[in-house]
Design an enzyme around this catalytic site. Structure first.
Site: not given
Lengths: 323, 323, 323, 323, 323
Positions: A62, A71, A186, A188, A190, A222, A265, A293-294
């Site tokens: 995503d 990315d 997720w 997070y 913030r 997550k 993550s 992911g990355r």
């Protein structure tokens, strides 16, 4: 903290001496208060696909929405979503997590091969995060229609926009309940207020976020691995003086998540040794799996598959029968 | 980037030496994850009307709402929407794109002659674009009722109003899914934050917008041709140092759009030679077609038809059988 | 601009020399893309009531909401809505336009005598117009229930609140489509950005507003007669240098409205001669009729009826058979 | 009866002497009271596919439901619906008409190549026809979702179950109106009472059925060619003594259908010469086209295509420009 | 009939000489016109559970509703639904098929282990079958909520109650489409008219029923193996004189089902050798699998598991990769 299940030894890949580690158990599927539909689908991810044995190895894609195509420069092949789908299938991931557009256009030829977690909200990274809020991009009914096995939703814990966020999540959670669809949150931290209390990576913030996800009704949460820093002093007591080791800090987060299973993550790309070490620490602390992911698709497929095999090997060590 | 399909030569109309060009293939209709209804309607635009051969030549006439009647002074005839309808029919366009009012009042006598793309949201250009957001002016059901073959929707990528925008688009996307109607997304970077990162014409912004459209579920995405400028230095890395040629930059955008077909905007009126050159560059890079308004109807009909014939001639070179 | 239908001569009531005038045709009812229900109702207003011959003479009485009772001091009788109803019936108006309260409480005894245009949104004049927006006061279904022949809706073109306004109008337009009810749009430029671009009476603003009404789906559009002023220099080009005569400027607006029939607002009370001259200029330019309130009911009934007879006489000159 | 448009001569294929024939015009598309969506879709069938020129050549394949697989023995290939789809595409039919199951499972690969008429109701031929009624098998929204250009509905005129039938059709007709979908009515006389008044093939019954379809809101009506017989004496006067020629009888039916376009059923397989003669008689009488199933697909494809070419040749003689 | 894929030899377990058999291919999953959700779920049954390789081995336990507890006397353990659940899990069935009550109360502890086909309609065997009709006992949404992978629905083909039946099925089919849930149709000929035309086991009736299921939109159709008898003479031609062998008759049925996958019913308990022979004949003819209840659970578990292993062995011979 609860008693660890077993003590083994673990070697840091950087060559540190062996240290005895404590392994904390993961919550048993049968004790998560899941309806039959949620249980059926979650069990499929935990046992029928991926490394199995009650673990989760999820490939998210995503970032094109959240960060933009920036990315994908590290590995130009990764710009084509088919790359990640192929990787998920060949690497036998537990699931692939993405938004509706990448599901509608690329999933049909993978239908039934790779379990799908449909991410239901997201935003671009262009405007400021001060009032972070991710509007819906899909619905639980979309997920059912596509044959997904779970939905994903980002809650920005501590954002001034949390009113709209909680209300939007309420709708998702209720639809998911009605349709037997597991919800992955997720979680997070913030927003401005988070920044003033130690920042979004502080134990204070991550720990709080994990608990919020549990309280709002997440089945899986997550989280980012908390990172200790000087800014921890700005966190409310006693977080400002806890000084926990990384693994104890993460164990704390897992405990706060309670009967919500924990996914870690990956974040930005790091050294493989550090990544694998983080996986072991997380699993030792009772995490159910990872969502990287990355760190996986920002490299050529052969290399990504090699790393994936290492991850499978680690997960096998943590396999448990259904309970 | 993926391998080009063929290498031919192209002559810049301004008289430049022949340069070898790479031609990149367009995504095959059968691989776009389209439901039968979407596929039927999109195939009609791509093969049964306009230049055909899998290309799109769309005439938009929503400038009266977006800019006001100011755009019609260059060619007073163009103030009467019948002018554009006549042009679309005589010039054999793939479709005409406009709002509900121009559809309700002018389409009936063209019904079945000119395919219709009903634009579903829009705004006036009077207030500032800082919080750019286009509210709905029509619905997918209006489009079905009128016999349209697609709907159009503007997403202002990066606008602080993206929350409302994504949510509004969610409703459109779901109705379109339910009713088998292809969705064309006008993917426009806008807002203060975009301005600070290189501006709305930068490769960074256009590339990000194309990917957002794909992730949100566009079937076709309309983008502006990115324009390199000094402001690119303000874009996030690596965009601030990429220095791609115009055609490589556009190819990048097409790749980010993935399985969403790409339409190129015309924008303000320019020299014919430059316009046709831009068309060739776009098609070479894998675009599916163009959506040119002012460049066509801001001139007398005979002249507009002459240019349209030249466009047809170019599109014939790029014709491909259905696949 | 399109060719005028005929040239005749017109004498300004103030005694000016005869000047040749151009008469522009009104759009034919059969070419307005109207559903049978809309056509039936609109034809009733245009041909069966009022001056007929395809013209409209509408009496509005929504000033009590928009301005407060202040407007009724000039003629105390006018404070009682029955005054305007009586005037509408005795003066054989094409319709009376008002809000739900005045319809519910006063219309029953006039039902069938005076056609009703139910105004569906409005606001008080107490807060600032900077974010002008008129919320709904009634629905299309109310209009059907009451036997109305059209609905009215105010769009504040250019207002920062245009998001909400367009969305609210979308609902009205769709209900009207479904129920075969003609929609009259009060197209009013408003808001800070309008003020900075020449103001709400500028040709730029009025012209833009007329086009917006057409694009959004108005069947009839009510506009103010544009007024040239020094502020026109602040309008975007070429409006800042057009320098059109009043009649040419108004003709421009009528053309921008396209197949939406045009009604001219009366505004504040002016001299009768000027008023009648404005009517002739408007009708020559292709307007379908007028909607005058204060200029009529801010005087005793006998006087109002006398003026109304003059208006009927003028309209007879512009009568056309249905087409 | 209305005046014929032209007189030409026609030769019966069986060798009879030339006889002068009268040709009656078909209703003009612009005069059928069609909404833009219905007009767009119907025009597509009449002009963009099949023989064009305002004619219809429709291939039905609903016999598997209505009669069972028994109809496919004559040509075993025809048991596979792909046979009929291939025939429709290769023979360039105006449309293929079938039920939801054959659409869902076979249409996707023909999407956009062969227009679809989704048949919305049907029944098996197993129980008695005494109370004939065909329940819904699909909806207008299914048709829209699949990209169909019309829907088909069987009304059993005269059946004791007509109450339920009319009510069910009401829902279809309203949905079709809302979504701009043309409605083709299979107007079939049926039931005990019909049998007592000359039977389902009598002019009395067919003529009545055509008129019922018109009155209920059909855009196109499919009728059987009336067959004179001894049983006509049981029809109500004056039908019991009319003694019209076959072509005059059919002309009568076309006139009763008014502004509903007429399609002629093929029925059981007959000699080619008789079939083609029937086509000419029908078209001369003002029919818009034919819907022949068994006469076409109950033979090998090469033979079916040969006959189809003959039909195309005939239809070309009756081509008219859109009006 | 289409050409067989391969010829092998098969030995009748009763000791008959080897005879060459023809094997007909099953329809490829990718060509069934399935939405991604239907495809995901059906693939799960065909490849991830049970014998796999594209086959289906389904255990039904709806006899308690259809016949009453009478069927459980043969093996008293079978009265407790947990018996069948245990058998389904231990015997690795592709799915278990049952009604909502047995799902709600017994499925939770098997969730994720045994795929679920929720049967959505049923009836008792107490009243006469003359007007056979099975009302709904559950909904597609129930199935989604429970995590089922398909729904089952009984259509009584030829019943005088087919009106209600088709309409009820329409709702199920549309919900299943909307939610991506495969539909298994129990296609059962029933009723007085069927009895008069050869009976419910005749090829005429079974063949017709298979085709009806296809036309109405079944993804999988469950049929009984047709049984030749003297009553076939009462079937309509040519069925009354076909005289096909059992395997040719069944092949005929499979062809009539087209792109609906075919499941064979077990019916009453028979000799194992006959049962296994029937399985081979069915699979040779292109069936996708079997749905056997009484033949399996009307015996002690050890014996049932032994037979199940034999079935697995047979299915392995027919395994095909996904296509």
């Amino acid at each position: 903290m609860s008693e660890p299940m077993a003590r083994t030894t673990s070697t840091h890949p950087g060559g540190l001496a062996e240290i005895p580690v404590r392994r904390f158990p993961r919550p048993a599927l049968s004790r998560l208060g899941l309806s039959p539909g949620k249980r059926t689908r979650l069990k499929r991810l935990l046992y029928d696909h991926g490394p199995g044995g009650g673990t989760l190895l999820v490939l998210p894609i995503d970032q094109g929405l959240e960060h933009g195509p920036v990315d994908f420069f590290a590995n130009p092949e990764s710009l084509d979503p088919q790359y990640q789908y192929d990787l998920a299938r060949e690497g036998r991931f537990s699931a692939i997590a993405l938004h509706i557009g990448l599901a509608e256009k690329y999933y049909p030829e993978f239908a039934g091969d790779v379990p799908l977690i449909l991410k239901l909200n997201g935003k671009t990274g262009i405007p400021s995060d001060a009032q972070a809020f991710s509007p819906l991009t899909g619905t639980v009914e979309d997920a059912v229609r596509l044959g997904a096995d779970a939905v994903g939703y980002t809650v920005y814990v501590g954002s001034p926009a949390q009113d709209r966020d909680f209300l939007q999540f309420l709708g998702v959670r209720r639809d998911a309940e009605r349709l037997g669809m597991p919800v992955v949150v997720w979680a997070y931290p913030r927003g401005e207020a988070v920044a003033k209390k130690g920042g979004k990576e502080s134990l204070y913030a991550v720990d709080y976020a994990a608990r919020v996800a549990l309280e709002l009704g997440a089945d899986v949460v997550k989280v980012n691995y908390p990172v200790a820093s000087e800014k921890d002093k700005e966190s409310p007591p006693p977080y400002n003086t806890l000084g926990l080791s990384p693994s104890d800090a993460f164990r704390k987060v897992v405990e706060s998540a309670g009967r919500a299973l924990v996914l870690v993550s990956g974040g930005e790309k790091v050294e493989d040794a550090d990544l694998l070490h983080k996986v072991r620490l997380s699993m030792d602390a009772g995490a159910t799996g990872i969502i990287f992911g990355r760190n996986l698709w920002q490299r050529p497929k052969a290399e990504a598959l090699r790393l994936t095999r290492e991850l499978h090997a680690i997960f096998r060590e943590y396999a448990q029968p259904p309970a």
